[in-house]
Design a protein around this motif. Structure first.
Motif, PDB file in Angstrom:
ATOM      1  N   THR A 136       0.802  -1.226   0.000  1.00 32.61           N
ATOM      2  CA  THR A 136       0.000   0.000   0.000  1.00 32.61           C
ATOM      3  C   THR A 136       0.831   1.271   0.000  1.00 32.61           C
ATOM      4  O   THR A 136       0.305   2.343  -0.291  1.00 32.61           O
ATOM      5  N   GLY A 137       2.121   1.160   0.325  1.00 27.56           N
ATOM      6  CA  GLY A 137       2.972   2.349   0.298  1.00 27.56           C
ATOM      7  C   GLY A 137       2.977   2.990  -1.072  1.00 27.56           C
ATOM      8  O   GLY A 137       2.927   4.225  -1.199  1.00 27.56           O
ATOM      9  N   GLU A 138       3.011   2.176  -2.115  1.00 33.47           N
ATOM     10  CA  GLU A 138       3.024   2.706  -3.482  1.00 33.47           C
ATOM     11  C   GLU A 138       1.681   3.325  -3.858  1.00 33.47           C
ATOM     12  O   GLU A 138       1.625   4.291  -4.614  1.00 33.47           O
ATOM     13  N   TYR A 139       0.596   2.746  -3.348  1.00 30.71           N
ATOM     14  CA  TYR A 139      -0.720   3.315  -3.636  1.00 30.71           C
ATOM     15  C   TYR A 139      -0.921   4.629  -2.890  1.00 30.71           C
ATOM     16  O   TYR A 139      -1.532   5.564  -3.412  1.00 30.71           O
ATOM     17  N   SER A 140      -0.426   4.708  -1.669  1.00 31.65           N
ATOM     18  CA  SER A 140      -0.594   5.925  -0.869  1.00 31.65           C
ATOM     19  C   SER A 140       0.141   7.114  -1.475  1.00 31.65           C
ATOM     20  O   SER A 140      -0.341   8.247  -1.440  1.00 31.65           O
ATOM     21  N   THR A 141       1.319   6.850  -2.048  1.00 34.91           N
ATOM     22  CA  THR A 141       2.129   7.941  -2.607  1.00 34.91           C
ATOM     23  C   THR A 141       1.850   8.186  -4.092  1.00 34.91           C
ATOM     24  O   THR A 141       2.316   9.175  -4.652  1.00 34.91           O
ATOM     25  N   GLY A 142       1.114   7.271  -4.716  1.00 32.62           N
ATOM     26  CA  GLY A 142       0.863   7.393  -6.147  1.00 32.62           C
ATOM     27  C   GLY A 142       1.971   6.820  -7.013  1.00 32.62           C
ATOM     28  O   GLY A 142       1.891   6.860  -8.249  1.00 32.62           O
ATOM     29  N   MET A 143       3.001   6.253  -6.377  1.00 35.95           N
ATOM     30  CA  MET A 143       4.127   5.690  -7.127  1.00 35.95           C
ATOM     31  C   MET A 143       3.750   4.427  -7.895  1.00 35.95           C
ATOM     32  O   MET A 143       4.500   3.979  -8.755  1.00 35.95           O
ATOM     33  N   ILE A 144       2.582   3.866  -7.587  1.00 35.75           N
ATOM     34  CA  ILE A 144       2.161   2.661  -8.286  1.00 35.75           C
ATOM     35  C   ILE A 144       2.014   2.928  -9.786  1.00 35.75           C
ATOM     36  O   ILE A 144       2.287   2.049 -10.613  1.00 35.75           O
ATOM     37  N   ARG A 145       1.628   4.151 -10.150  1.00 35.07           N
ATOM     38  CA  ARG A 145       1.496   4.493 -11.573  1.00 35.07           C
ATOM     39  C   ARG A 145       2.854   4.435 -12.259  1.00 35.07           C
ATOM     40  O   ARG A 145       2.977   3.919 -13.372  1.00 35.07           O
ATOM     41  N   THR A 146       3.855   4.970 -11.594  1.00 35.09           N
ATOM     42  CA  THR A 146       5.209   4.945 -12.150  1.00 35.09           C
ATOM     43  C   THR A 146       5.725   3.513 -12.256  1.00 35.09           C
ATOM     44  O   THR A 146       6.341   3.125 -13.252  1.00 35.09           O
ATOM     45  N   SER A 147       5.459   2.721 -11.226  1.00 42.52           N
ATOM     46  CA  SER A 147       5.922   1.328 -11.220  1.00 42.52           C
ATOM     47  C   SER A 147       5.299   0.535 -12.355  1.00 42.52           C
ATOM     48  O   SER A 147       5.993  -0.227 -13.053  1.00 42.52           O
ATOM     49  N   LEU A 148       4.003   0.703 -12.567  1.00 43.82           N
ATOM     50  CA  LEU A 148       3.320  -0.049 -13.615  1.00 43.82           C
ATOM     51  C   LEU A 148       3.651   0.476 -15.010  1.00 43.82           C
ATOM     52  O   LEU A 148       3.594  -0.269 -15.988  1.00 43.82           O
ATOM     53  N   ALA A 149       4.013   1.749 -15.089  1.00 46.79           N
ATOM     54  CA  ALA A 149       4.458   2.294 -16.377  1.00 46.79           C
ATOM     55  C   ALA A 149       5.829   1.719 -16.740  1.00 46.79           C
ATOM     56  O   ALA A 149       6.105   1.422 -17.903  1.00 46.79           O
ATOM     57  N   ALA A 150       6.670   1.552 -15.718  1.00 46.30           N
ATOM     58  CA  ALA A 150       8.006   0.990 -15.946  1.00 46.30           C
ATOM     59  C   ALA A 150       7.944  -0.515 -16.184  1.00 46.30           C
ATOM     60  O   ALA A 150       8.752  -1.076 -16.934  1.00 46.30           O
ATOM     61  N   VAL A 151       6.977  -1.177 -15.519  1.00 43.17           N
ATOM     62  CA  VAL A 151       6.817  -2.636 -15.671  1.00 43.17           C
ATOM     63  C   VAL A 151       5.367  -2.918 -16.049  1.00 43.17           C
ATOM     64  O   VAL A 151       4.527  -3.237 -15.199  1.00 43.17           O
ATOM     65  N   GLY A 186      -5.209 -11.018  -4.957  1.00 38.51           N
ATOM     66  CA  GLY A 186      -4.445  -9.785  -5.156  1.00 38.51           C
ATOM     67  C   GLY A 186      -4.039  -9.588  -6.603  1.00 38.51           C
ATOM     68  O   GLY A 186      -4.123  -8.474  -7.144  1.00 38.51           O
ATOM     69  N   TYR A 187      -3.634 -10.679  -7.260  1.00 41.36           N
ATOM     70  CA  TYR A 187      -3.221 -10.570  -8.653  1.00 41.36           C
ATOM     71  C   TYR A 187      -4.401 -10.236  -9.562  1.00 41.36           C
ATOM     72  O   TYR A 187      -4.292  -9.412 -10.484  1.00 41.36           O
ATOM     73  N   LEU A 188      -5.547 -10.873  -9.319  1.00 47.94           N
ATOM     74  CA  LEU A 188      -6.723 -10.611 -10.148  1.00 47.94           C
ATOM     75  C   LEU A 188      -7.171  -9.164 -10.054  1.00 47.94           C
ATOM     76  O   LEU A 188      -7.552  -8.540 -11.051  1.00 47.94           O
ATOM     77  N   VAL A 189      -7.093  -8.613  -8.842  1.00 50.26           N
ATOM     78  CA  VAL A 189      -7.445  -7.204  -8.663  1.00 50.26           C
ATOM     79  C   VAL A 189      -6.450  -6.305  -9.386  1.00 50.26           C
ATOM     80  O   VAL A 189      -6.825  -5.348 -10.069  1.00 50.26           O
ATOM     81  N   LEU A 190      -5.167  -6.594  -9.242  1.00 50.52           N
ATOM     82  CA  LEU A 190      -4.130  -5.792  -9.906  1.00 50.52           C
ATOM     83  C   LEU A 190      -4.280  -5.851 -11.424  1.00 50.52           C
ATOM     84  O   LEU A 190      -4.091  -4.839 -12.122  1.00 50.52           O
ATOM     85  N   LYS A 191      -4.634  -7.017 -11.927  1.00 53.68           N
ATOM     86  CA  LYS A 191      -4.755  -7.206 -13.374  1.00 53.68           C
ATOM     87  C   LYS A 191      -5.944  -6.467 -13.958  1.00 53.68           C
ATOM     88  O   LYS A 191      -5.868  -5.918 -15.073  1.00 53.68           O
ATOM     89  N   LYS A 192      -7.056  -6.410 -13.200  1.00 55.28           N
ATOM     90  CA  LYS A 192      -8.294  -5.866 -13.760  1.00 55.28           C
ATOM     91  C   LYS A 192      -8.483  -4.381 -13.472  1.00 55.28           C
ATOM     92  O   LYS A 192      -9.179  -3.691 -14.226  1.00 55.28           O
ATOM     93  N   ARG A 193      -7.902  -3.904 -12.385  1.00 55.39           N
ATOM     94  CA  ARG A 193      -8.126  -2.493 -12.019  1.00 55.39           C
ATOM     95  C   ARG A 193      -7.001  -1.604 -12.502  1.00 55.39           C
ATOM     96  O   ARG A 193      -5.865  -2.020 -12.653  1.00 55.39           O
ATOM     97  N   ASP A 194      -7.353  -0.337 -12.711  1.00 49.51           N
ATOM     98  CA  ASP A 194      -6.337   0.651 -13.046  1.00 49.51           C
ATOM     99  C   ASP A 194      -5.564   1.014 -11.782  1.00 49.51           C
ATOM    100  O   ASP A 194      -6.035   0.814 -10.656  1.00 49.51           O
ATOM    101  N   ALA A 195      -4.383   1.567 -11.982  1.00 50.41           N
ATOM    102  CA  ALA A 195      -3.567   1.981 -10.834  1.00 50.41           C
ATOM    103  C   ALA A 195      -4.202   3.108 -10.094  1.00 50.41           C
ATOM    104  O   ALA A 195      -4.018   3.267  -8.906  1.00 50.41           O
TER     105      ALA A 195
END
Length: 256
Positions: free
Chosen positions: A84-99, A247-256
């Motif tokens: 959740t640290g990445e979701y709280s800071t918004g860094m999840i968008r950067t992480s998923l853009a990179a990977v 967790g994977y199914l949620v990550l796969k189907k939802r936007d960051a």
């Protein structure tokens, strides 16, 4: 396309660079060892006042893990913060853009978190056992006794599975407050209470913490659970697998 080795390195960098995650793991080790040691010391000092029934049922190995119930708190927090640290800071968008390969991203996060939890869990388990036995003195057991090494190794595996279960739940919920608001009451209130209610006990014994903790027992007098130590850990592993898949199914189907 990001190379798996590079993604693993990235996830390791994230974990070690966030001070809160490092401190929660250190707290899990410290709290478990200290509380377990104090309880073992107290039992040894009050041995003369112990009832005969308690003496017959005394399990020195399981007693040395008495502080794990509080150490779990830090382990759950660690598993939640890693996600959740990445979701709280918004860094999840950067992480998923990179990977953009979400399976690679998720599996790398789970692998790094699980490996780190396994190392700390095993260190905590062995330290807790040896310190606890030293404080129990003449009432202690040896790691060479039947079932003891299994319980100590199982303790490290139990802690690892607890972290991974928290990772899966946190990935589904994506909120630190919501994740902790569900996991903490469940493990520290709901599970413990239902395990002591006769009509609910048959269900509660299949909860992940109740089933997994069976592996910590060497003396099982009075324990009527219909599975053995590794069977209990296997039940906990099934909960973890279900959590990680969710967790994977949620990550796969939802936007960051």
């Amino acid at each position: 396309m990001a190379a798996p080795s590079a993604v693993l390195q990235s996830e390791w960098t994230k974990v070690k660079s966030v001070r809160s995650t490092v401190w929660t793991l250190a707290s899990a080790l410290l709290v478990t060892v200290v509380i377990s040691g104090l309880i073992c010391l107290l039992i040894a000092s009050q041995w003369q006042n112990t009832s005969e029934q308690d003496l017959r049922n005394f399990d020195p190995t399981n007693t040395s893990f008495a502080g794990l119930i509080l150490g779990q708190l830090a382990l759950i927090v660690f598993g939640v913060l890693v996600v959740t640290g990445e979701y709280s800071t918004g860094m999840i968008r950067t992480s998923l853009a990179a990977v953009p390969q979400r399976a690679t991203f998720y599996l790398s996060k789970v692998a790094v978190t699980g490996a780190l939890a396994l190392v700390v869990g095993m260190a905590t388990s062995f330290l807790t056992f040896f310190i606890g036995q030293a404080l129990l003195g003449s009432h202690s057991t040896s790691i060479s006794e039947d079932g003891v090494l299994r319980a100590v190794v199982g303790g490290g595996l139990y802690m690892t599975l607890m972290v991974l279960f928290s990772v899966g739940v946190a990935m589904m919920l994506r909120s630190p407050m919501l994740s902790l608001g569900i996991l903490m009451p469940f493990f520290f209130l709901v599970s413990a209470i239902l395990a002591n209610v006769p009509k609910a006990k048959t269900v509660a014994q299949y909860f992940p913490d109740q089933a997994g903790s069976k592996v910590l027992q060497v003396v099982s007098t009075g324990d009527a659970r219909p599975y053995g130590p590794w069977g209990g850990l296997g039940i906990m592993a099934l909960w973890v697998i279900a959590s990680l898949i969710g967790g994977y199914l949620v990550l796969k189907k939802r936007d960051a």
